[in-house]
Design an enzyme around this catalytic site. Structure first.
Site, PDB file in Angstrom:
ATOM      1  CB  SER A 114      -0.966  -0.053   1.193  1.00 46.50           C
ATOM      2  OG  SER A 114      -2.047   0.826   1.003  1.00 46.50           O
ATOM      3  CG  ASP A 137      -4.153  -1.932   0.575  1.00 46.65           C
ATOM      4  OD1 ASP A 137      -3.301  -2.553   1.231  1.00 46.65           O
ATOM      5  OD2 ASP A 137      -4.247  -0.690   0.580  1.00 46.65           O
TER       6      ASP A 137
END
Length: 300
Positions: free
Chosen positions: A43, A157
């Site tokens: 991320s 993610d």
């Protein structure tokens, strides 16, 4: 020749705006002559790590230091899709203009972005191909950003399955493995200091007129709890839920593959979407790294 006698594999964890602390971590390591040879990130860790690997961290830092809260809102492109509130294309386009296009395998530093294949329910390591495809996939927070369609996969993610991705660096032949966890429960900062830092950021990011306007809007929102503001509450709920999961996963991942050095940034340092607070978060990353590395040196 090894700088400072120490080469480093650096693991940069996920955690929204707290990822700005990664900039401070990297700066401390460079200031103290450690050589970062490998980076794995999830991320925001993938975003900051990839930009550093491309040699553009200073450019990125100056850009985020100039961001105001209203600027951040301009980078959100609504998707009008059930798969996510925002498409994420606008922010990636801005970053491409800022940093330039890069192929991961051509970067001077080994780099791996971690994403999640949502259909196969497995962790994906992206260590070749276009840098910003890897970053876009790794930052696709569920319900916030739409999945990134890439190489026949629908990617989300990396923090969903691996918030602190130590595993991609295990084969590295470096002297030190340093991991940064952005979801630590403990708080090494006093709340008063955090509040003062947040207020400093706000003062530096807008003029008094803008502050008065935003204060007025805030007062209206508090006084009129109508459905129009439900989206903000939903975002906060999703963010808090995601961070709770990441915290539990972070502890498991770190315990299963402990790094040589662990730098922990408390969740209370900032909320996930406070992207206008770069200054204080970079400083937290720098100071935390200084303290942890000093302890590590004493224990050697």
């Amino acid at each position: 020749m090894k700088a400072n006698g120490k080469t480093v594999s650096l693991i940069l964890g996920s955690g929204g705006a707290r990822g700005y602390a990664h900039v401070g971590v990297i700066e401390w390591l460079l200031d103290n002559h450690y050589e970062i040879r490998s980076i794995a990130g999830s991320s925001m860790g993938a975003l900051v790590g990839g930009i550093y690997a491309a040699g553009e961290l200073d450019t990125f830092k100056q850009w985020i230091l100039a961001l105001r809260r209203t600027d951040v809102l301009r980078f959100l492109d609504f998707s009008f899709s059930s798969e996510g509130l925002f498409k994420g294309e606008r922010i990636i386009s801005v970053l491409k203009e800022l940093v330039g296009e890069h192929e991961i395998e051509e970067l001077p530093i080994n780099f791996t972005a971690v994403a999640t294949d949502i259909e196969r329910q497995k962790e994906i390591w992206l260590s070749d191909g276009p840098l910003f495809d890897a970053i876009r996939a790794s930052i696709a927070v569920p319900t916030i950003f739409t999945p990134h369609e890439y190489r026949g996969m629908r990617l989300l993610d990396g923090g969903l399955l691996n918030p602190v991705p130590v595993m991609p660096t295990l084969r590295d032949q470096n002297d030190l493995t340093i991991a940064v966890n952005l979801n630590a429960a403990h708080n090494g900062l006093s709340r008063a200091k955090e509040k003062a830092a947040e207020q400093d950021d706000m003062r530096n990011s807008r003029n008094p007129y803008q502050q008065r306007v935003l204060d007025f809007i805030g007062s209206l929102q508090r006084a009129n709890k109508k459905p129009a503001y439900a989206r903000l509450s939903m975002l906060e709920l999703v963010s808090s839920s995601f961070e709770t999961i990441q915290n539990a996963l972070s502890q498991l991942k770190i315990a299963s593959s402990p790094p040589d050095v662990l730098i922990e940034i408390p969740r209370s340092a900032s909320r996930a979407f406070e992207f206008h607070r770069a200054s204080s978060l970079i400083e937290i990353g720098y100071q935390k790294t200084a303290a942890v590395m000093a302890n590590w040196q004493e224990e050697k």
